[in-house]
Design a protein around this motif. Structure first.
Motif, PDB file in Angstrom:
ATOM      1  N   VAL A 245       0.845  -1.202   0.000  1.00  0.00           N
ATOM      2  CA  VAL A 245       0.000   0.000   0.000  1.00  0.00           C
ATOM      3  C   VAL A 245       0.880   1.252   0.000  1.00  0.00           C
ATOM      4  N   LEU A 246       1.931   1.237   0.813  1.00  0.00           N
ATOM      5  CA  LEU A 246       2.835   2.389   0.871  1.00  0.00           C
ATOM      6  C   LEU A 246       3.534   2.586  -0.473  1.00  0.00           C
ATOM      7  N   ALA A 247       3.963   1.520  -1.117  1.00  0.00           N
ATOM      8  CA  ALA A 247       4.621   1.644  -2.430  1.00  0.00           C
ATOM      9  C   ALA A 247       3.658   2.203  -3.478  1.00  0.00           C
ATOM     10  N   ARG A 248       2.388   1.792  -3.415  1.00  0.00           N
ATOM     11  CA  ARG A 248       1.411   2.342  -4.357  1.00  0.00           C
ATOM     12  C   ARG A 248       1.198   3.832  -4.108  1.00  0.00           C
ATOM     13  N   LEU A 249       1.187   4.237  -2.827  1.00  0.00           N
ATOM     14  CA  LEU A 249       1.050   5.662  -2.522  1.00  0.00           C
ATOM     15  C   LEU A 249       2.261   6.435  -3.040  1.00  0.00           C
ATOM     16  N   VAL A 250       3.458   5.914  -2.783  1.00  0.00           N
ATOM     17  CA  VAL A 250       4.685   6.580  -3.247  1.00  0.00           C
ATOM     18  C   VAL A 250       4.667   6.701  -4.768  1.00  0.00           C
ATOM     19  N   HIS A 251       4.280   5.638  -5.448  1.00  0.00           N
ATOM     20  CA  HIS A 251       4.218   5.662  -6.912  1.00  0.00           C
ATOM     21  C   HIS A 251       3.270   6.762  -7.398  1.00  0.00           C
ATOM     22  N   ALA A 252       2.098   6.844  -6.766  1.00  0.00           N
ATOM     23  CA  ALA A 252       1.098   7.836  -7.183  1.00  0.00           C
ATOM     24  C   ALA A 252       1.507   9.258  -6.814  1.00  0.00           C
ATOM     25  N   GLU A 253       2.061   9.445  -5.635  1.00  0.00           N
ATOM     26  CA  GLU A 253       2.410  10.791  -5.157  1.00  0.00           C
ATOM     27  C   GLU A 253       3.686  11.333  -5.792  1.00  0.00           C
ATOM     28  N   ALA A 254       4.639  10.447  -6.103  1.00  0.00           N
ATOM     29  CA  ALA A 254       5.976  10.928  -6.483  1.00  0.00           C
ATOM     30  C   ALA A 254       6.399  10.503  -7.886  1.00  0.00           C
ATOM     31  N   LYS A 255       5.431  10.190  -8.761  1.00  0.00           N
ATOM     32  CA  LYS A 255       5.763   9.882 -10.158  1.00  0.00           C
ATOM     33  C   LYS A 255       6.530  11.056 -10.746  1.00  0.00           C
ATOM     34  N   GLY A 256       7.647  10.768 -11.395  1.00  0.00           N
ATOM     35  CA  GLY A 256       8.435  11.823 -12.024  1.00  0.00           C
ATOM     36  C   GLY A 256       9.356  12.569 -11.075  1.00  0.00           C
ATOM     37  N   GLU A 257       9.295  12.253  -9.807  1.00  0.00           N
ATOM     38  CA  GLU A 257      10.176  12.896  -8.821  1.00  0.00           C
ATOM     39  C   GLU A 257      11.472  12.095  -8.696  1.00  0.00           C
ATOM     40  N   PRO A 258      12.548  12.728  -8.184  1.00  0.00           N
ATOM     41  CA  PRO A 258      13.796  11.990  -7.983  1.00  0.00           C
ATOM     42  C   PRO A 258      13.597  10.856  -6.971  1.00  0.00           C
ATOM     43  N   TYR A 259      14.452   9.833  -7.084  1.00  0.00           N
ATOM     44  CA  TYR A 259      14.371   8.687  -6.176  1.00  0.00           C
ATOM     45  C   TYR A 259      14.393   9.141  -4.716  1.00  0.00           C
ATOM     46  N   GLU A 260      15.264  10.074  -4.392  1.00  0.00           N
ATOM     47  CA  GLU A 260      15.367  10.598  -3.029  1.00  0.00           C
ATOM     48  C   GLU A 260      14.021  11.151  -2.548  1.00  0.00           C
ATOM     49  N   GLY A 261      13.278  11.767  -3.444  1.00  0.00           N
ATOM     50  CA  GLY A 261      11.958  12.295  -3.100  1.00  0.00           C
ATOM     51  C   GLY A 261      10.947  11.188  -2.832  1.00  0.00           C
ATOM     52  N   LYS A 262      11.084  10.067  -3.537  1.00  0.00           N
ATOM     53  CA  LYS A 262      10.200   8.925  -3.292  1.00  0.00           C
ATOM     54  C   LYS A 262      10.458   8.338  -1.907  1.00  0.00           C
ATOM     55  N   VAL A 263      11.735   8.226  -1.546  1.00  0.00           N
ATOM     56  CA  VAL A 263      12.088   7.748  -0.203  1.00  0.00           C
ATOM     57  C   VAL A 263      11.519   8.713   0.838  1.00  0.00           C
ATOM     58  N   ALA A 264      11.619  10.003   0.578  1.00  0.00           N
ATOM     59  CA  ALA A 264      11.118  11.012   1.522  1.00  0.00           C
ATOM     60  C   ALA A 264       9.605  10.953   1.684  1.00  0.00           C
ATOM     61  N   VAL A 265       8.860  10.684   0.611  1.00  0.00           N
ATOM     62  CA  VAL A 265       7.405  10.550   0.701  1.00  0.00           C
ATOM     63  C   VAL A 265       7.055   9.362   1.601  1.00  0.00           C
ATOM     64  N   ALA A 266       7.715   8.224   1.389  1.00  0.00           N
ATOM     65  CA  ALA A 266       7.475   7.051   2.242  1.00  0.00           C
ATOM     66  C   ALA A 266       7.844   7.354   3.688  1.00  0.00           C
ATOM     67  N   THR A 267       8.914   8.108   3.883  1.00  0.00           N
ATOM     68  CA  THR A 267       9.367   8.445   5.228  1.00  0.00           C
ATOM     69  C   THR A 267       8.347   9.317   5.954  1.00  0.00           C
ATOM     70  N   VAL A 268       7.667  10.205   5.237  1.00  0.00           N
ATOM     71  CA  VAL A 268       6.618  11.029   5.853  1.00  0.00           C
ATOM     72  C   VAL A 268       5.544  10.133   6.469  1.00  0.00           C
ATOM     73  N   VAL A 269       5.112   9.120   5.730  1.00  0.00           N
ATOM     74  CA  VAL A 269       4.085   8.206   6.253  1.00  0.00           C
ATOM     75  C   VAL A 269       4.605   7.495   7.499  1.00  0.00           C
TER      76      VAL A 269
END
Length: 195
Positions: free
Chosen positions: A80-104
């Motif tokens: 579920v978290l990976a699907r959220l990261v994919h939806a929220e951070a598409k096109g963002e740098p990898y570091e930003g995807k890690v940061a989105v997951a970290t917020v949760v």
């Protein structure tokens, strides 16, 4: 927050709803090429929590050493978290995807928010609006790509470290003035992260 499991066995559990198996490990015997970081990513546990549980003040581990492992994040919650990261951070740098997951994950660890990943992701405001727009618009139901899955694994291992960001937003896509009053911790790609 995290429950410590005291029995030292490795069990294979089938996570309902995912069709995938996951290892629920309570202890781990260190092998020669292991690092706390890789153990954390493999078993879905925080390096910081492992260090605390094993009374370690540094990252040194030795072959043959037995490490207690905290309760892992379930395969269902990772998905579920990976699907959220994919939806929220598409096109963002990898570091930003890690940061989105970290917020949760930071929200799970914060007493102001719900105590599980799924509860944080599906939480609504008093007005019934979801905290994360992909939940409301259905984008969370699309499969995550490999990079989002990898970002989630890294965020889980990194859990408890970092700048304690609890929010993120794209200033080009939101008119919410309240979010702009939060203390900015970092900016990655198009996202502003804040406390």
């Amino acid at each position: 927050m995290k429950k410590i499991i005291s029995v030292a066995i490795i069990a294979v559990a089938l996570i309902s709803g995912t069709g995938k198996s996951a290892f629920a490990a309570e202890s781990y015997k260190v092998e020669s090429e292991d690092t706390l970081w890789n153990i954390g990513k493999t078993y879905g546990v925080s390096v910081k929590d492992m260090k605390e549980l094993n009374n370690k003040s540094n990252h040194l581990i030795f072959p043959g050493e037995s490490l207690k492992l905290p309760e892992p994040v379930s395969e269902n919650e990772k998905e579920v978290l990976a699907r959220l990261v994919h939806a929220e951070a598409k096109g963002e740098p990898y570091e930003g995807k890690v940061a989105v997951a970290t917020v949760v994950l930071n929200r799970v660890n914060n007493e102001t928010f719900p105590e599980s990943i799924n509860e944080v992701i599906y939480e609504t405001s008093p007005g019934g609006v979801y905290q994360f727009s992909p939940v409301g618009n259905g984008e969370i139901n699309k499969p995550a790509d490999k990079e989002a899955v990898k970002a989630v694994e890294e965020a889980i291992a990194f859990r408890g470290d970092g700048n304690n960001s609890l929010y993120f937003y794209n200033p080009e896509k939101t008119n919410d003035q309240w979010i702009r009053t939060r203390n900015v911790t970092t900016v990655i790609g198009n996202h502003v992260f804040a406390q």
